[in-house]
Design a protein around this motif. Structure first.
Motif, PDB file in Angstrom:
ATOM      1  N   ASN A  57      22.446  46.371  48.379  1.00  0.00           N
ATOM      2  CA  ASN A  57      23.396  45.849  47.388  1.00  0.00           C
ATOM      3  C   ASN A  57      22.723  45.474  46.070  1.00  0.00           C
ATOM      4  O   ASN A  57      23.382  44.926  45.176  1.00  0.00           O
ATOM      5  CB  ASN A  57      24.125  44.621  47.960  1.00  0.00           C
ATOM      6  CG  ASN A  57      25.041  44.977  49.113  1.00  0.00           C
ATOM      7  OD1 ASN A  57      25.559  46.088  49.177  1.00  0.00           O
ATOM      8  ND2 ASN A  57      25.225  44.051  50.033  1.00  0.00           N
TER       9      ASN A  57
ATOM     10  N   HIS B 167      20.545  43.129  51.269  1.00  0.00           N
ATOM     11  CA  HIS B 167      20.267  42.738  49.879  1.00  0.00           C
ATOM     12  C   HIS B 167      19.705  43.914  49.081  1.00  0.00           C
ATOM     13  O   HIS B 167      20.068  44.127  47.921  1.00  0.00           O
ATOM     14  CB  HIS B 167      19.276  41.574  49.837  1.00  0.00           C
ATOM     15  CG  HIS B 167      19.850  40.271  50.294  1.00  0.00           C
ATOM     16  ND1 HIS B 167      21.149  39.897  50.034  1.00  0.00           N
ATOM     17  CD2 HIS B 167      19.299  39.233  50.999  1.00  0.00           C
ATOM     18  CE1 HIS B 167      21.380  38.701  50.560  1.00  0.00           C
ATOM     19  NE2 HIS B 167      20.279  38.283  51.146  1.00  0.00           N
TER      20      HIS B 167
ATOM     21  N   GLN C 294      25.288  45.890  58.252  1.00  0.00           N
ATOM     22  CA  GLN C 294      26.297  44.840  58.199  1.00  0.00           C
ATOM     23  C   GLN C 294      26.957  44.642  59.566  1.00  0.00           C
ATOM     24  O   GLN C 294      27.218  43.511  59.980  1.00  0.00           O
ATOM     25  CB  GLN C 294      27.337  45.182  57.138  1.00  0.00           C
ATOM     26  CG  GLN C 294      26.802  45.067  55.712  1.00  0.00           C
ATOM     27  CD  GLN C 294      27.795  45.517  54.660  1.00  0.00           C
ATOM     28  OE1 GLN C 294      28.777  46.187  54.965  1.00  0.00           O
ATOM     29  NE2 GLN C 294      27.533  45.170  53.413  1.00  0.00           N
TER      30      GLN C 294
ATOM     31  N   THR D  37      24.042  50.767  55.044  1.00  0.00           N
ATOM     32  CA  THR D  37      24.853  49.618  54.640  1.00  0.00           C
ATOM     33  C   THR D  37      25.854  49.263  55.731  1.00  0.00           C
ATOM     34  O   THR D  37      25.960  48.105  56.151  1.00  0.00           O
ATOM     35  CB  THR D  37      25.606  49.930  53.328  1.00  0.00           C
ATOM     36  OG1 THR D  37      24.660  50.296  52.323  1.00  0.00           O
ATOM     37  CG2 THR D  37      26.394  48.717  52.858  1.00  0.00           C
TER      38      THR D  37
ATOM     39  N   ASP E  30      20.720  43.111  45.468  1.00  0.00           N
ATOM     40  CA  ASP E  30      20.733  41.657  45.288  1.00  0.00           C
ATOM     41  C   ASP E  30      19.290  41.160  45.291  1.00  0.00           C
ATOM     42  O   ASP E  30      18.737  40.788  46.325  1.00  0.00           O
ATOM     43  CB  ASP E  30      21.543  41.008  46.418  1.00  0.00           C
ATOM     44  CG  ASP E  30      21.604  39.490  46.306  1.00  0.00           C
ATOM     45  OD1 ASP E  30      21.023  38.933  45.343  1.00  0.00           O
ATOM     46  OD2 ASP E  30      22.217  38.856  47.187  1.00  0.00           O
TER      47      ASP E  30
END
Length: 527
Positions: free
Chosen positions: A324, A321, A424, A420, A326
């Motif tokens: 990104n 998050h 992931q 990242t 977010d």
């Protein structure tokens, strides 16, 4: 005659008085008052309210001995609790102490495992710390490191830990701030780690687990242990050579693949925290070595952190998050994880996160640190009455140390891109569709009575409604019953199929995910 309640609570009042005297004599009378122990100070200190300077605090902890030195080192890992100017000084704490006589070490080794175990044992230690010291020896022609626990250290540290728990309890009663941060929980966690560190058999087990977890990393080295020659007081391990990560001059002379080393260190850190939930919780740069063949070596496994599967996923999701940007996703996770005060300022925290993410976006490659961002968010959250778990902060510090090591070796490392991709990847491995379906199957079995009785429960509810209302909803009830049966059938079918089917996993995944999606839309429609 009224008994002193303090004396009833603790076993070693003399040691408590010694601790308070050292604190009061070194500009820390303010701290003693916060602990509600002013009555143990002399009259001349009772009227003072001094706060020690960062340097003086470090000196006080060193004077108080190994237990307090280790506590200071842990507090240096807690930027959410300790101001930055104090952290910088606490990071200088060293538990290097004068070695105890080699003859005593020989005696301990002889009593525990027998000196005849070794071809040769060197009395002069190669390193000495507060809990143990290390000697070179040869076992079946192989050079080994023999770690020997310091005589009397367990009793000494156990006494101090009991006193620290007592002082933390008093502190929560007399200080609103200490109560809010749950200082007793922090001290209890520290005591558990320290007692584990005193048990060298536990350290050997930690090293073996850590080695197994990272066996898929070709360029990571965890020294082999010899469990058959290890006790609570003596640990025998493979002797490993290498260059300390802090030795810039030596590293510059080595012909290293710096990018590989940086990637290895950071990937290993993410695997420990997000994948394994078992991480190195004592991340001093001196606990890592680099070998000439680009191998990244871990040392010292006395203090390890463990986290639940849920917390592993939360850690990974917060990383993703943050990467990104977010903010809503990060805020949702923080609400779920944190201990929250009544007047917690979530809106203020959200604004801080927005600002810090903007700064990260506009930062240079060298300053583009996602773990620094996470720790800054943790500090901001704490200031706003939102306290993240200790394990989360220690994980962040572990990743930050490995990140710093990686950048010191290879400053061009693209942290954001690598994080990242790696984070992931770890999350996907943790949550394979078949694993999720197996969890669902277990959950359905555990709740099969509830599912099987759902239609009869609906009937009982409708029977309790008056006649007029019953006529109005009877048609809707029949439709809902059908949907409930279909949903349950889809979920159970997906679970059983995923767990038992001989069909290739790719096809299983397609079929089971399709069934779950259908069940989801039916549930959504029913609601």
């Amino acid at each position: 005659m009224r008994k002193n309640p303090v004396k009833q609570d603790i076993a070693d009042v003399q040691r408590l008085q010694e601790i308070i005297s050292i604190l009061a004599e070194n500009e820390a009378s303010h701290l003693v008052k916060k602990l509600g122990l002013s009555s143990y100070m002399s009259a001349r200190h009772r009227h003072k309210s001094e706060k020690p300077s960062p340097e003086r605090l470090r000196e006080v902890l060193e004077e108080l001995g190994p237990t307090f030195i280790k506590f200071g080192q842990i507090m240096a890992q807690r930027p959410d609790l300790v101001p930055e100017r104090y952290i910088e000084e606490l990071e200088k704490l060293e538990d290097n102490v004068k070695a105890f006589p080699g003859e005593e070490a020989r005696g301990i080794v002889d009593r525990e495992i027998g000196l005849e175990t070794f071809d040769n044992f060197t009395e002069e230690p190669v390193a000495a710390a507060s809990i143990a010291q290390v000697h070179e020896a040869w076992l079946d022609g192989e050079k080994v490191a023999v770690k020997v626990r310091r005589p009397g250290i367990k009793d000494q540290m156990t006494t101090d830990l009991d006193l620290m728990k007592f002082m933390a309890s008093k502190g929560e009663q007399h200080s609103e701030k200490l109560n809010k941060v749950k200082i007793t929980k922090i001290v209890d966690e520290f005591a558990e780690w320290t007692l584990d560190e005193l048990d060298l058999e536990k350290e050997a087990s930690n090293a073996e687990t850590f080695q197994r977890n990272l066996e898929d990393e070709e360029n990571v080295k965890v020294p082999d242990v010899y469990p058959e020659h290890t006790t609570q007081k003596v640990l025998v391990m493979e002797f490993v050579n290498g260059t300390k990560c802090t030795n810039d001059e030596r590293i510059d002379k080595l012909d290293l693949d710096r990018k590989m080393i940086a990637e290895t260190g950071i990937r290993a850190g993410l695997k420990q925290t997000i994948r394994d939930g078992f991480f190195h919780a004592d991340p001093h740069p001196s606990n890592f070595l680099i070998q000439e063949d680009n191998t990244f070596v871990y040392l010292d496994f006395g203090m390890m952190g463990t986290i639940s599967p849920k917390a592993k996923d939360q850690m990974g999701l917060i990383l993703v998050h943050a990467l990104n940007e977010d903010i809503e996703g990060a805020m949702s996770l923080i609400r779920d994880m944190a201990h929250v005060e009544e007047d917690a300022d979530f809106e203020g925290l959200k604004q801080d996160i927005e600002q810090k993410m903007l700064e990260l976006r506009n930062s240079s490659l060298k300053d583009n640190s996602i773990t620094s961002l996470m720790l800054e968010i943790t500090v901001s959250a704490s200031q706003k009455g939102i306290h993240m778990p200790s394990s989360f902060v220690l994980m962040g510090k572990t990743l930050l140390t490995l990140e710093s090591v990686g950048l010191s070796v290879y400053p061009q490392f693209k942290i954001r891109e690598e994080y990242t991709e790696m984070a992931q990847e770890m999350l996907l491995k943790n949550n394979q569709p078949k694993d999720l379906i197996q969890s669902l199957a277990i959950d359905l079995v555990q709740n099969k009575e509830l599912i099987s009785k759902a239609p009869s429960k609906i009937n009982q509810t409708i029977d309790s409604i008056n006649q007029k209302q019953r006529k109005e909803i009877i048609h809707e009830k029949a439709s809902d019953n059908k949907k409930a049966v279909i949903i349950a059938g889809l979920l159970i079918s997906a679970a059983i199929f995923a767990v038992n089917s001989p069909i290739p996993s790719s096809i299983i995944t397609l079929i089971t995910v399709t069934e779950i999606i259908l069940a989801f839309f039916l549930m959504k429609e029913a609601l």
